[in-house]
Design a protein around this motif. Structure first.
Motif, PDB file in Angstrom:
ATOM      1  N   CYS A  23      -3.351   4.197   8.588  1.00 54.84           N
ATOM      2  CA  CYS A  23      -3.706   2.792   8.760  1.00 54.84           C
ATOM      3  C   CYS A  23      -2.929   1.959   7.747  1.00 54.84           C
ATOM      4  N   LEU A  24      -3.174   0.667   7.751  1.00 58.06           N
ATOM      5  CA  LEU A  24      -2.551  -0.231   6.784  1.00 58.06           C
ATOM      6  C   LEU A  24      -3.356  -0.248   5.482  1.00 58.06           C
ATOM      7  N   PRO A  25      -2.699  -0.500   4.345  1.00 60.39           N
ATOM      8  CA  PRO A  25      -3.421  -0.531   3.074  1.00 60.39           C
ATOM      9  C   PRO A  25      -4.576  -1.532   3.036  1.00 60.39           C
ATOM     10  N   ASP A  26      -4.448  -2.661   3.747  1.00 56.32           N
ATOM     11  CA  ASP A  26      -5.541  -3.639   3.720  1.00 56.32           C
ATOM     12  C   ASP A  26      -6.722  -3.236   4.604  1.00 56.32           C
ATOM     13  N   GLU A  27      -6.618  -2.119   5.322  1.00 53.58           N
ATOM     14  CA  GLU A  27      -7.728  -1.587   6.119  1.00 53.58           C
ATOM     15  C   GLU A  27      -8.532  -0.542   5.342  1.00 53.58           C
ATOM     16  N   VAL A  28      -8.081  -0.187   4.153  1.00 55.75           N
ATOM     17  CA  VAL A  28      -8.734   0.839   3.341  1.00 55.75           C
ATOM     18  C   VAL A  28      -9.870   0.224   2.538  1.00 55.75           C
ATOM     19  N   GLY A  29     -11.020   0.915   2.527  1.00 52.54           N
ATOM     20  CA  GLY A  29     -12.175   0.469   1.759  1.00 52.54           C
ATOM     21  C   GLY A  29     -13.013   1.677   1.368  1.00 52.54           C
ATOM     22  N   TYR A  30     -14.179   1.418   0.796  1.00 52.52           N
ATOM     23  CA  TYR A  30     -15.028   2.486   0.280  1.00 52.52           C
ATOM     24  C   TYR A  30     -16.054   2.949   1.311  1.00 52.52           C
ATOM     25  N   CYS A  31     -16.262   4.261   1.371  1.00 55.88           N
ATOM     26  CA  CYS A  31     -17.317   4.863   2.190  1.00 55.88           C
ATOM     27  C   CYS A  31     -18.650   4.543   1.509  1.00 55.88           C
ATOM     28  N   PRO A  32     -19.643   4.048   2.252  1.00 55.81           N
ATOM     29  CA  PRO A  32     -20.922   3.721   1.619  1.00 55.81           C
ATOM     30  C   PRO A  32     -21.718   4.949   1.175  1.00 55.81           C
ATOM     31  N   ARG A  33     -21.362   6.125   1.666  1.00 55.15           N
ATOM     32  CA  ARG A  33     -22.105   7.331   1.298  1.00 55.15           C
ATOM     33  C   ARG A  33     -21.563   7.996   0.040  1.00 55.15           C
ATOM     34  N   GLN A  35     -18.495   6.866  -1.651  1.00 58.69           N
ATOM     35  CA  GLN A  35     -17.600   5.953  -2.363  1.00 58.69           C
ATOM     36  C   GLN A  35     -16.138   6.391  -2.317  1.00 58.69           C
ATOM     37  N   GLY A  36     -15.826   7.403  -1.495  1.00 60.88           N
ATOM     38  CA  GLY A  36     -14.432   7.772  -1.270  1.00 60.88           C
ATOM     39  C   GLY A  36     -13.766   6.720  -0.403  1.00 60.88           C
ATOM     40  N   LEU A  37     -12.459   6.802  -0.257  1.00 64.01           N
ATOM     41  CA  LEU A  37     -11.739   5.828   0.551  1.00 64.01           C
ATOM     42  C   LEU A  37     -11.757   6.228   2.021  1.00 64.01           C
ATOM     43  N   THR A  38     -11.811   5.226   2.882  1.00 65.92           N
ATOM     44  CA  THR A  38     -11.816   5.430   4.324  1.00 65.92           C
ATOM     45  C   THR A  38     -11.157   4.231   4.997  1.00 65.92           C
ATOM     46  N   ARG A  43      -9.125  -2.736  13.443  1.00 67.90           N
ATOM     47  CA  ARG A  43      -9.466  -2.436  14.832  1.00 67.90           C
ATOM     48  C   ARG A  43     -10.149  -1.088  15.018  1.00 67.90           C
ATOM     49  N   HIS A  44      -9.698  -0.077  14.323  1.00 69.18           N
ATOM     50  CA  HIS A  44     -10.248   1.275  14.481  1.00 69.18           C
ATOM     51  C   HIS A  44     -11.044   1.696  13.242  1.00 69.18           C
ATOM     52  N   ALA A  45     -11.781   0.759  12.675  1.00 70.35           N
ATOM     53  CA  ALA A  45     -12.537   1.013  11.449  1.00 70.35           C
ATOM     54  C   ALA A  45     -13.555   2.129  11.646  1.00 70.35           C
ATOM     55  N   GLN A  46     -13.704   2.930  10.598  1.00 73.69           N
ATOM     56  CA  GLN A  46     -14.705   3.983  10.536  1.00 73.69           C
ATOM     57  C   GLN A  46     -15.365   3.832   9.176  1.00 73.69           C
ATOM     58  N   VAL A  47     -16.507   3.167   9.150  1.00 77.22           N
ATOM     59  CA  VAL A  47     -17.149   2.816   7.891  1.00 77.22           C
ATOM     60  C   VAL A  47     -17.441   4.051   7.046  1.00 77.22           C
ATOM     61  N   VAL A  48     -17.926   5.117   7.674  1.00 80.97           N
ATOM     62  CA  VAL A  48     -18.204   6.365   6.963  1.00 80.97           C
ATOM     63  C   VAL A  48     -16.936   7.216   7.000  1.00 80.97           C
ATOM     64  N   CYS A  49     -16.555   7.780   5.863  1.00 80.88           N
ATOM     65  CA  CYS A  49     -15.298   8.525   5.762  1.00 80.88           C
ATOM     66  C   CYS A  49     -15.327   9.823   6.578  1.00 80.88           C
TER      67      CYS A  49
END
Length: 63
Positions: A23-33, A35-38, A43-49
């Protein structure tokens, strides 16, 4: 047997994490479970890693 996905350390460079997540770097964020990156945004976000999703699937299959 397929290898379980690994947690992406939150200190990893976002560009490198984006490469691993395809994915693109600006689509990367933290897993709420964990705190790893996901791929948290976009468009194809997956909140949980992938690692947490695989662990959850493994737990439910051992039921």
């Amino acid at each position: 047997m397929e290898e379980m996905p690994r947690r992406i350390d939150p200190t990893m460079d976002r560009t490198a994490a984006a490469h691993l997540l395809d994915c693109l770097p600006d689509e990367v964020g933290y897993c709420p479970r964990c705190q790893g990156l996901t791929r948290r945004y976009g468009r194809h976000a997956q909140v949980v890693c992938p690692a947490c999703r695989a662990a959850e699937a493994a737990e439910s299959s051992h039921g």
